[in-house]
Structures are given as structure tokens and as C-alpha cells.
Design a protein around this motif. Structure first.
Motif, mmCIF file in Angstrom:
data_model
loop_
_atom_site.group_PDB
_atom_site.id
_atom_site.type_symbol
_atom_site.label_atom_id
_atom_site.label_comp_id
_atom_site.label_asym_id
_atom_site.label_seq_id
_atom_site.Cartn_x
_atom_site.Cartn_y
_atom_site.Cartn_z
ATOM 1 N N ARG A 37 -8.584 21.353 1.306
ATOM 2 C CA ARG A 37 -9.895 21.520 0.686
ATOM 3 C C ARG A 37 -10.311 20.229 0.007
ATOM 4 N NH1 ARG A 37 -8.333 25.786 -4.202
ATOM 5 N NH2 ARG A 37 -7.169 24.297 -5.515
ATOM 6 N N GLN A 38 -11.633 20.100 -0.132
ATOM 7 C CA GLN A 38 -12.185 18.914 -0.787
ATOM 8 C C GLN A 38 -13.375 19.329 -1.639
ATOM 9 O OE1 GLN A 38 -13.240 15.696 1.860
ATOM 10 N NE2 GLN A 38 -13.134 14.207 0.199
ATOM 11 N N ALA A 39 -13.233 19.113 -2.931
ATOM 12 C CA ALA A 39 -14.325 19.372 -3.865
ATOM 13 C C ALA A 39 -15.129 18.084 -4.055
ATOM 14 C CB ALA A 39 -13.771 19.855 -5.198
ATOM 15 N N ASN A 42 -13.741 14.575 -5.265
ATOM 16 C CA ASN A 42 -12.278 14.612 -5.192
ATOM 17 C C ASN A 42 -11.783 14.256 -3.795
ATOM 18 O OD1 ASN A 42 -12.392 15.504 -7.807
ATOM 19 N ND2 ASN A 42 -11.644 17.575 -7.368
ATOM 20 N N GLU A 87 -12.632 26.706 -10.014
ATOM 21 C CA GLU A 87 -12.005 25.456 -9.552
ATOM 22 C C GLU A 87 -11.538 25.516 -8.110
ATOM 23 O OE1 GLU A 87 -11.266 27.174 -12.344
ATOM 24 O OE2 GLU A 87 -9.100 27.118 -12.768
ATOM 25 N N ASP A 88 -11.611 26.670 -7.479
ATOM 26 C CA ASP A 88 -11.316 26.779 -6.049
ATOM 27 C C ASP A 88 -12.524 26.393 -5.195
ATOM 28 O OD1 ASP A 88 -9.490 29.755 -6.823
ATOM 29 O OD2 ASP A 88 -8.648 27.787 -6.342
ATOM 30 N N THR A 89 -13.656 26.168 -5.827
ATOM 31 C CA THR A 89 -14.860 25.780 -5.095
ATOM 32 C C THR A 89 -14.649 24.457 -4.381
ATOM 33 O OG1 THR A 89 -16.337 26.944 -6.623
ATOM 34 C CG2 THR A 89 -17.285 25.138 -5.335
ATOM 35 N N ALA A 90 -14.880 24.472 -3.068
ATOM 36 C CA ALA A 90 -14.648 23.282 -2.248
ATOM 37 C C ALA A 90 -15.055 23.588 -0.813
ATOM 38 C CB ALA A 90 -13.178 22.885 -2.276
ATOM 39 N N TYR A 92 -13.438 23.935 2.665
ATOM 40 C CA TYR A 92 -12.098 24.195 3.172
ATOM 41 C C TYR A 92 -12.024 23.797 4.647
ATOM 42 C CZ TYR A 92 -10.703 26.545 -1.080
ATOM 43 O OH TYR A 92 -10.366 26.819 -2.385
ATOM 44 N N GLN A 116 -17.697 26.130 3.531
ATOM 45 C CA GLN A 116 -17.907 26.057 2.087
ATOM 46 C C GLN A 116 -17.447 27.337 1.410
ATOM 47 O OE1 GLN A 116 -19.295 23.438 0.096
ATOM 48 N NE2 GLN A 116 -18.559 24.752 -1.575
ATOM 49 N N THR A 118 -17.624 28.848 -2.462
ATOM 50 C CA THR A 118 -18.187 28.654 -3.790
ATOM 51 C C THR A 118 -17.822 29.849 -4.662
ATOM 52 O OG1 THR A 118 -20.047 27.390 -2.901
ATOM 53 C CG2 THR A 118 -20.276 28.262 -5.138
#
Length: 121
Positions: A37-39, A42, A87-90, A92, A116, A118
């Protein structure tokens, strides 16, 4: 070879989502499959991986909440995400280590386009 993810979306904190990723095309065998995953702002980070034999590995941040599984006959990997946090928002991403041809022993890493997730109230 293509990897196609599905199952992302918007969910409230504490909710659940199930991601799927199907590999298609010229596939002789698949070694490991995984989710990253990438937020925003980050680097892309490992979420979980699973080998063809079913051995799993998880990031500390998702242990006990996420479960990776795999259906080898359908070249598909799943990520069940429970107790989701903001904080899992990213985005995937699915990835897989694939041997495309029987005539070659080489494996290649393939990536999906991302889906995505969210987590927000």
C-alpha cells in the motif's frame, strides 16, 4: 500477464473490506503473491504476502486485523481487512512473482494498477 484488483472503497473506522486480485495471461506458475500500500506522501510499504504453500507474512501494523489468503487454482489472492483505521487509508497494490513460460525458469514481478481504500467517518 495482468493483475487486476477489486474491492476497494470507502468504509467507516472499525469496518471491513475484502480486496481481490486475479492474475491472468501467460502463467505457468506463481511463487508468492502479496499486497502493498501507498498513502499520499509515503513510500509503498508491504502489507502481507503469501507463498504458494500458504506461508504468510504481515506488516506489524496489520497483524491480527488483516488476513491474506489465496486460491491457487484461480491465480487469485485476497486480503480481508477488519477493524480498519484511518491510517489504513492508501492505494493498495497487488503483486505476484510469476513464471510465465514452462520453457524458461525465470520468474518476474508483476504489479496491479491499485485500488483505493479510504477509512473515514
Amino acid at each position: 500477464v495482468q493483475l487486476e484488483e477489486s474491492g476497494g472503497g470507502l468504509v467507516q473506522p472499525g469496518g471491513s473490506l475484502r480486496l481481490s486480485c486475479a492474475a491472468s495471461g501467460s502463467i505457468f506458475s506463481i511463487n508468492y503473491m502479496g499486497w502493498y500500500r501507498q498513502a499520499p506522501g509515503n513510500q509503498r510499504e508491504l502489507v502481507a504476502t503469501i507463498t504458494s504453500g500458504g506461508n504468510t507474512n504481515y506488516a506489524d501494523s496489520v497483524k491480527g486485523r488483516f488476513t491474506i489468503s489465496r486460491e491457487n487454482a484461480k491465480n487469485t489472492v485476497f486480503l480481508q481487512m477488519n477493524s480498519l483505521k484511518p491510517e489504513d487509508t492508501a492505494v493498495y497494490y497487488c503483486n505476484a512473482d510469476i513464471r510465465p513460460h514452462s520453457m524458461s525458469l525465470r520468474f518476474y514481478i508483476y504489479w496491479g494498477q491499485g485500488t483505493q481504500v479510504t477509512v473515514s467517518s
